[in-house]
Each structure stands twice: as structure tokens, then as C-alpha cells.
Design a protein around this motif. Sequence first.
Motif, PDB file in Angstrom:
ATOM      1  N   GLU A  94       2.252  -6.236 -18.716  1.00 46.07           N
ATOM      2  CA  GLU A  94       3.798  -6.397 -19.260  1.00 46.07           C
ATOM      3  C   GLU A  94       4.594  -5.098 -18.483  1.00 46.07           C
ATOM      4  OE1 GLU A  94       6.811  -6.919 -22.606  1.00 46.07           O
ATOM      5  OE2 GLU A  94       4.956  -7.375 -23.109  1.00 46.07           O
ATOM      6  N   LYS A  95       3.915  -3.912 -18.436  1.00 47.92           N
ATOM      7  CA  LYS A  95       4.619  -2.737 -17.981  1.00 47.92           C
ATOM      8  C   LYS A  95       4.570  -2.933 -16.328  1.00 47.92           C
ATOM      9  CE  LYS A  95       3.130   0.462 -21.674  1.00 47.92           C
ATOM     10  NZ  LYS A  95       2.223   1.644 -21.723  1.00 47.92           N
ATOM     11  N   ARG A  96       3.719  -3.615 -16.024  1.00 47.43           N
ATOM     12  CA  ARG A  96       3.409  -3.867 -14.462  1.00 47.43           C
ATOM     13  C   ARG A  96       4.473  -4.648 -13.843  1.00 47.43           C
ATOM     14  NH1 ARG A  96      -3.231  -3.496 -13.599  1.00 47.43           N
ATOM     15  NH2 ARG A  96      -3.333  -1.303 -13.551  1.00 47.43           N
ATOM     16  N   ALA A  97       4.797  -5.771 -14.609  1.00 49.91           N
ATOM     17  CA  ALA A  97       5.714  -6.960 -14.279  1.00 49.91           C
ATOM     18  C   ALA A  97       7.051  -6.254 -14.675  1.00 49.91           C
ATOM     19  CB  ALA A  97       5.613  -8.144 -15.301  1.00 49.91           C
ATOM     20  N   LYS A  98       7.403  -5.499 -15.649  1.00 49.93           N
ATOM     21  CA  LYS A  98       8.519  -4.895 -15.692  1.00 49.93           C
ATOM     22  C   LYS A  98       8.825  -3.622 -14.683  1.00 49.93           C
ATOM     23  CE  LYS A  98       9.305  -5.612 -20.754  1.00 49.93           C
ATOM     24  NZ  LYS A  98       9.329  -5.043 -22.058  1.00 49.93           N
ATOM     25  N   ALA A  99       7.809  -2.989 -14.193  1.00 47.34           N
ATOM     26  CA  ALA A  99       8.009  -2.228 -13.316  1.00 47.34           C
ATOM     27  C   ALA A  99       8.552  -2.890 -11.839  1.00 47.34           C
ATOM     28  CB  ALA A  99       6.748  -1.407 -12.946  1.00 47.34           C
ATOM     29  N   VAL A 100       7.945  -4.079 -11.565  1.00 48.66           N
ATOM     30  CA  VAL A 100       8.441  -4.769 -10.442  1.00 48.66           C
ATOM     31  C   VAL A 100       9.722  -5.078 -10.639  1.00 48.66           C
ATOM     32  CG1 VAL A 100       7.749  -6.757  -9.215  1.00 48.66           C
ATOM     33  CG2 VAL A 100       6.004  -5.253  -9.635  1.00 48.66           C
ATOM     34  N   ARG A 101       9.986  -5.895 -11.677  1.00 46.96           N
ATOM     35  CA  ARG A 101      11.362  -6.184 -12.160  1.00 46.96           C
ATOM     36  C   ARG A 101      12.307  -5.475 -11.988  1.00 46.96           C
ATOM     37  NH1 ARG A 101      12.521  -7.172 -18.064  1.00 46.96           N
ATOM     38  NH2 ARG A 101      12.661  -4.838 -17.745  1.00 46.96           N
ATOM     39  N   ASP A 102      12.079  -4.188 -12.603  1.00 50.09           N
ATOM     40  CA  ASP A 102      13.247  -3.038 -12.713  1.00 50.09           C
ATOM     41  C   ASP A 102      13.418  -2.562 -11.330  1.00 50.09           C
ATOM     42  OD1 ASP A 102      13.234  -3.537 -15.287  1.00 50.09           O
ATOM     43  OD2 ASP A 102      12.076  -1.642 -15.907  1.00 50.09           O
ATOM     44  N   TYR A 103      12.241  -2.586 -10.576  1.00 52.73           N
ATOM     45  CA  TYR A 103      12.606  -2.074  -8.876  1.00 52.73           C
ATOM     46  C   TYR A 103      13.437  -3.015  -8.356  1.00 52.73           C
ATOM     47  CZ  TYR A 103      11.891   0.729  -4.571  1.00 52.73           C
ATOM     48  OH  TYR A 103      12.212   1.411  -3.547  1.00 52.73           O
ATOM     49  N   LEU A 104      12.974  -4.203  -8.355  1.00 53.76           N
ATOM     50  CA  LEU A 104      13.832  -5.123  -7.808  1.00 53.76           C
ATOM     51  C   LEU A 104      15.468  -5.312  -8.070  1.00 53.76           C
ATOM     52  CD1 LEU A 104      11.312  -8.088  -7.553  1.00 53.76           C
ATOM     53  CD2 LEU A 104      12.226  -7.059  -5.570  1.00 53.76           C
ATOM     54  N   LYS A 105      15.695  -5.162  -9.415  1.00 55.37           N
ATOM     55  CA  LYS A 105      16.873  -4.821  -9.811  1.00 55.37           C
ATOM     56  C   LYS A 105      17.450  -3.615  -9.350  1.00 55.37           C
ATOM     57  CE  LYS A 105      17.546  -5.453 -14.198  1.00 55.37           C
ATOM     58  NZ  LYS A 105      17.299  -5.521 -15.685  1.00 55.37           N
ATOM     59  N   SER A 106      16.831  -2.491  -9.143  1.00 52.96           N
ATOM     60  CA  SER A 106      17.396  -1.456  -8.410  1.00 52.96           C
ATOM     61  C   SER A 106      17.851  -1.396  -7.076  1.00 52.96           C
ATOM     62  CB  SER A 106      16.544  -0.272  -8.655  1.00 52.96           C
ATOM     63  OG  SER A 106      15.601  -0.215  -7.779  1.00 52.96           O
ATOM     64  N   LEU A 107      17.221  -2.445  -6.352  1.00 52.44           N
ATOM     65  CA  LEU A 107      17.608  -2.841  -5.171  1.00 52.44           C
ATOM     66  C   LEU A 107      18.541  -4.006  -4.885  1.00 52.44           C
ATOM     67  CD1 LEU A 107      13.892  -2.720  -3.631  1.00 52.44           C
ATOM     68  CD2 LEU A 107      15.565  -0.931  -3.395  1.00 52.44           C
ATOM     69  N   GLY A 108      19.299  -4.294  -5.995  1.00 49.89           N
ATOM     70  CA  GLY A 108      20.404  -5.398  -6.018  1.00 49.89           C
ATOM     71  C   GLY A 108      19.937  -6.648  -6.289  1.00 49.89           C
ATOM     72  N   VAL A 109      18.876  -7.060  -6.774  1.00 47.55           N
ATOM     73  CA  VAL A 109      18.277  -8.502  -7.324  1.00 47.55           C
ATOM     74  C   VAL A 109      19.063  -8.636  -8.736  1.00 47.55           C
ATOM     75  CG1 VAL A 109      16.644  -9.961  -7.727  1.00 47.55           C
ATOM     76  CG2 VAL A 109      16.353  -8.577  -5.623  1.00 47.55           C
ATOM     77  N   GLY A 110      19.621  -9.934  -8.704  1.00 45.22           N
ATOM     78  CA  GLY A 110      20.162 -10.127  -9.948  1.00 45.22           C
ATOM     79  C   GLY A 110      19.392 -10.230 -11.282  1.00 45.22           C
ATOM     80  N   ASP A 111      19.570  -9.800 -12.214  1.00 42.70           N
ATOM     81  CA  ASP A 111      18.758 -10.009 -13.373  1.00 42.70           C
ATOM     82  C   ASP A 111      18.648 -11.287 -13.662  1.00 42.70           C
ATOM     83  OD1 ASP A 111      17.620  -8.695 -15.677  1.00 42.70           O
ATOM     84  OD2 ASP A 111      19.269  -9.305 -16.908  1.00 42.70           O
ATOM     85  N   ALA A 112      19.409 -12.295 -13.444  1.00 48.17           N
ATOM     86  CA  ALA A 112      19.035 -13.790 -13.828  1.00 48.17           C
ATOM     87  C   ALA A 112      18.200 -14.148 -13.033  1.00 48.17           C
ATOM     88  CB  ALA A 112      20.489 -14.346 -13.693  1.00 48.17           C
ATOM     89  N   GLN A 113      17.738 -13.730 -12.049  1.00 45.36           N
ATOM     90  CA  GLN A 113      16.731 -14.216 -11.047  1.00 45.36           C
ATOM     91  C   GLN A 113      15.055 -13.695 -11.411  1.00 45.36           C
ATOM     92  OE1 GLN A 113      18.831 -12.780  -7.019  1.00 45.36           O
ATOM     93  NE2 GLN A 113      17.201 -14.337  -6.639  1.00 45.36           N
ATOM     94  N   LEU A 114      15.094 -12.949 -12.290  1.00 43.70           N
ATOM     95  CA  LEU A 114      13.764 -12.362 -12.763  1.00 43.70           C
ATOM     96  C   LEU A 114      13.360 -12.665 -14.088  1.00 43.70           C
ATOM     97  CD1 LEU A 114      14.560  -8.968 -10.665  1.00 43.70           C
ATOM     98  CD2 LEU A 114      13.132 -10.988  -9.826  1.00 43.70           C
ATOM     99  N   ARG A 115      12.309 -13.159 -14.371  1.00 49.45           N
ATOM    100  CA  ARG A 115      11.768 -13.067 -15.793  1.00 49.45           C
ATOM    101  C   ARG A 115       9.988 -12.223 -15.534  1.00 49.45           C
ATOM    102  NH1 ARG A 115      15.868 -15.162 -15.774  1.00 49.45           N
ATOM    103  NH2 ARG A 115      16.557 -17.278 -16.366  1.00 49.45           N
ATOM    104  N   VAL A 116       9.691 -12.042 -16.820  1.00 46.92           N
ATOM    105  CA  VAL A 116       8.374 -11.093 -16.772  1.00 46.92           C
ATOM    106  C   VAL A 116       7.587 -11.587 -17.627  1.00 46.92           C
ATOM    107  CG1 VAL A 116       9.552  -8.873 -15.921  1.00 46.92           C
ATOM    108  CG2 VAL A 116       9.333  -9.567 -18.511  1.00 46.92           C
ATOM    109  N   THR A 117       6.176 -11.699 -17.478  1.00 50.37           N
ATOM    110  CA  THR A 117       5.210 -12.053 -18.355  1.00 50.37           C
ATOM    111  C   THR A 117       3.963 -11.199 -17.881  1.00 50.37           C
ATOM    112  OG1 THR A 117       4.212 -13.857 -19.496  1.00 50.37           O
ATOM    113  CG2 THR A 117       4.230 -14.125 -16.905  1.00 50.37           C
ATOM    114  N   SER A 118       3.013 -11.024 -18.886  1.00 51.21           N
ATOM    115  CA  SER A 118       1.747 -10.695 -18.726  1.00 51.21           C
ATOM    116  C   SER A 118       0.736 -11.389 -18.751  1.00 51.21           C
ATOM    117  CB  SER A 118       1.538  -9.294 -19.448  1.00 51.21           C
ATOM    118  OG  SER A 118       0.359  -9.088 -19.332  1.00 51.21           O
TER     119      SER A 118
END
Length: 145
Positions: A94-118
Motif C-alpha cells: 500500500e505504501k508503494r502504491a501510494k508513493a506512485v500515486r502521490d508522485y503522479l499527483k505532484s506532476l499534475g495528474v488528477g486525483d480522480a484518475q488514480l486509485r490504489v490497492t495492495s
Amino acid sequence: DTPPPPPVQVETPPAPKAEAPEPVPAPNWNSMTPAEMGINDVFFAYDSFDLDDASMRTLAQNARILKDHADVVLMVEGHCDERGTVEYNLALGEKRAKAVRDYLKSLGVGDAQLRVTSYGENKPFATGSTEEAWAQNRRGVTRVQ
């Protein structure tokens, strides 16, 4: 003397009309795999959810694609190798998935585009108990929703 015959008019048929090419349909991004879209997975060091330079470059490329296709929703999956307890690996995934999501968001990807699971260690990519297999299983994977 006989007069010369009148000039003969030769009619040239009109050139055939070039048919317009069939329009190429736009790709249906929601029916493509991330790899077909150019989106790649990232890999992690043992017992870590930190993104290294190679992972950040990969995610920057992924972000450019995702920002151009804001209608695509991705599930970011965190995976681990077989070492560690089931509970530990689920938490690390889960921490790995969130690290990927958070970095993509920091680069401007919309939050609504990303879900996470482990999936922890439950869906290995490579089989075997070797460093090569373990390295392939410590990953962040994206799947189109």
C-alpha cells in the motif's frame, strides 16, 4: 487545293477524383492496457517504498500521458516479494502504491484518475526465490479501470 481539315478536339476525361482516406479512429484509451498507452511500471528496493531516479523518470513519462488523457482512470497496485509476513507485505504494498500515486499527483495528474490497492506478495510477477525474481515482484503496477 483542298482546305485542311478542321482541328479535332480531343476531350480528355476528367481526372478521377481522389477519394478521401478513411479517417483513422482515435484510440479508445479506456480499452488499452497501460503498456499499449506507453505507461510503465516502477520497481522498488528491498523493504522500501522510496522512488529512485529511474522510477521518477518513468513516472514523469507516465504523467505526461495521463495528463493528455484525463478520462483514463488507473488502479495503482503495490506488490512485494515473498519475504515478510502477509500483513507486513500488504502494508508495504500500500505504501508503494501510494508513493506512485502521490508522485503522479505532484506532476499534475488528477486525483480522480488514480486509485490504489495492495496485493502484497499475493500476485507475484516472477516465480522463484531468487534475487532476480524478488526484484521483479517489488513493483508498482498500473491497470486501467
